[in-house]
Design an enzyme around this catalytic site. Structure first.
Site, PDB file in Angstrom:
ATOM      1  N   GLU A 153       0.809  -1.227   0.000  1.00  0.00           N
ATOM      2  CA  GLU A 153       0.000   0.000   0.000  1.00  0.00           C
ATOM      3  C   GLU A 153       0.840   1.275   0.000  1.00  0.00           C
ATOM      4  OE1 GLU A 153      -4.085  -1.242   2.133  1.00  0.00           O
ATOM      5  OE2 GLU A 153      -2.390  -1.156   3.506  1.00  0.00           O
TER       6      GLU A 153
HETATM    7  C1  ACM Z   1      -2.087  -5.348   4.031  1.00  0.00           C
HETATM    8  O1  ACM Z   1      -3.165  -5.808   4.462  1.00  0.00           O
HETATM    9  N1  ACM Z   1      -1.999  -4.081   3.669  1.00  0.00           N
HETATM   10  C2  ACM Z   1      -0.908  -6.170   3.893  1.00  0.00           C
END
Ligand code: ACM
Length: 546
Positions: A352
């Site tokens: 992310e």
């Molecule tokens: C995640 O759930 N961002 C690894």
């Protein structure tokens, strides 16, 4: 709600031993059927046969091979000894501690003498890794493995063959009978992990140990610790004291936070090793880094430290890719963790990174991979790293929901093409923080609702197009803790789903079926109660009446 089957009428039989014996034999035969992988569930089977109570063999994860011996059982008594052959001392001490506490029997550990009437633990020198053999006969319990690790895994099976009260912290009356079995067992995957997010909320060393205790019962062998995120930095780093003292000073919701000293961390590593569990420490980056950026202004591209963050958004922070100090920081942090962690892996996050440009992300991964290598470790990261540098032999952890995330699947496939193997943690199956149902009071639902059956009924070797068994190192069930604060919260989200994922990692796919699993899982409920674990009583599981 699924109601429990009615036990056979016992009243007229109670005083007629020959009939009791027959009832036991029938029950043992039914139990054998229940324990055969792939066999249909035995709907009418009572949890306990008529007295004397001999638990039916209901083991999670299901062993690769388990043969129940009809009418045979071993009973622990005040005179039972634990006989340890060379190399099995630790296993003996571990078993004695569990058994003495609940049985009140002396259970002396002896290095000499025959096995008659004993629980005998031996290293055979044959077979490797985590494989073990367990034989329970009338005259003795014999457990053998080529390694101390295998002995430890086998002891978890033996624990589950004893009555649930064996898990009690205080002396209970027994009887302590073990059903006759021949078990020949070994895991499907080498990596069977769970992750605890100690960044969103901090968990003390004692809480982590308690979590290790739960996980060890299901033969989990990797403890991944998510040590840093936007909301908290949880490990003291020499030369960078504000990471822990300031970056670790809060948590989601604004609580006091906390961090591990090096001694604390060493104690977690030691306790994990005692349970034959490898610790994989994670320092997330380049995103999920607000706690570090808040602690040191110099880590920010503009030289200004943002405030501490106690909300639950993701994707807004990034380390400064162009600044040399970023890599001095990473070298100090990863170098320290490499020293503190005997396991081969450093997890560098990589998920992310929405506030990092793709070219910067690629540069960051190239640099961080070199740092990991320089410290003698193998790189592990969320499968997003597939878009960038992935050294051969790395571990990429797939986390997106398996349904409808073509991009996540593509980065995972790219990581495999570059020579990584996958740890499978699909959020819509393996995330322990997803709500079970819409009314679950804790957890999140962005990946959907994950009831016990959803956690269980998937195969890591076929879940993703283009990914097969040989590309998969194993499975991991992550517990993110935005909404998780207490031990009871941990228990509720973990049990029963962690055992479900543990079985996926351990048991051959051909030996698994939901209908069989739910019956074996139901038998775990009284064990969790005896252990003081507050679990979710899923209506999908035929729990015994309280
Ligand atoms: C995640 O759930 N961002 C690894």
């Amino acid at each position: 709600m699924i109601s429990l089957p009615t036990p056979p009428s016992r009243a007229p039989r109670r005083h007629r031993p020959s009939t009791v014996q027959r009832a036991l034999t029938t029950s043992a035969a039914a139990a054998a059927l229940a324990a055969v992988p792939g066999a249909p569930a035995v709907a009418g089977l009572p949890l306990h046969a008529a007295a004397p109570a001999v638990a039916t063999p209901r083991v999670v994860p299901a062993p690769a091979s388990l043969r129940a011996l009809s009418g045979v059982s071993f009973t622990l008594t005040r005179r039972t000894r634990i006989v340890v052959r060379p190399g099995a001392d630790r296993a003996g001490t571990y078993l004695a501690a569990i058994l003495r506490r609940s049985t009140g029997y002396p259970l002396p550990i002896s290095r000499t003498g025959g096995t008659a009437g004993a629980i005998a633990l031996s290293l055979t020198g044959g077979g490797g890794g985590e494989a073990y053999r367990l034989s329970v006969r009338r005259d003795a319990v014999r457990l053998s493995s080529g390694t101390p690790t295998g002995l430890f895994r086998g002891l978890q099976t033996l624990r589950q063959l004893l009555p649930p009260a064996v898990e009690s912290a205080t002396v209970r009356p027994g009887p302590w009978s073990v059903p006759g079995v021949e078990v020949d067992d070994a895991p499907r995957f080498a990596w069977r992990g769970t992750m605890l997010d100690v960044a969103r909320h901090f968990f003390t060393v004692a809480q982590v140990k308690r979590y290790i205790d739960t996980a060890a019962l299901y033969k989990i062998n990797v403890l991944h610790l998510h040590l840093s995120d936007d909301q908290g930095w949880r490990i003291a780093i020499p030369g960078w004291p504000r990471l822990a003292s300031y970056g670790g000073s809060t948590a989601v919701g604004g609580g006091p936070g906390g961090h591990y000293t090096e001694r604390d961390f060493a104690e977690i590593v030691r306790y994990a090793a005692q349970h034959y569990m490898t610790v994989v420490p994670e320092i997330d980056g380049p995103g999920h880094t607000n706690a570090a950026l808040a602690s040191y202004a110099k880590l920010n591209c503009d030289g200004h430290a943002p405030p501490l963050y106690t909300g639950t958004d993701v994707g807004f922070s990034s380390l400064c890719i162009g600044k040399p100090v970023t890599y001095e920081f990473l070298d100090a942090v990863l170098g320290r963790l490499a020293k503190l962690t005997p396991g081969p892996y450093l997890h560098i996050g990589g998920d992310e990174a929405m506030s990092t440009k793709p070219a910067d992300y690629a540069e960051y991964l190239r640099r961080v991979a070199a740092i990991v290598r320089r410290h003698g470790k193998t790189l592990s990261g969320w499968a997003d790293i597939g878009a960038a540098t992935v050294p051969r032999g790395s571990i990429a952890q797939y986390w997106q929901p398996a349904k409808g995330s073509e991009k996540g699947t593509e980065t995972a496939r790219a990581a495999v093409r570059k020579g990584a193997r996958l740890v499978m943690s699909p959020a819509d199956h393996a995330y322990l923080d997803m709500k079970y149902t819409a009314s679950t009071p804790l957890g999140q639902d962005w990946a959907g609702l994950v009831e016990v059956r959803d956690a269980y009924a998937w195969d890591p070797g076929t879940l993703l197009d283009g990914v097969t068994d040989k590309d998969v190192a194993g499975v991991e069930a992550p517990l993110w803790t935005e909404t998780i604060v207490t031990d009871r919260n941990i228990d509720y989200m973990t049990l029963p789903r962690l055992p479900a994922v543990a079985e996926i990692g351990w048991t051959p796919q051909t030996g698994r079926s939901w209908n069989d699993f739910r019956v074996r899982l139901a038998a775990q409920g009284p064990r969790w109660t005896a252990l003081g674990r507050a679990f979710y009583r899923s209506p999908q599981v035929p729990w015994p009446a309280r």
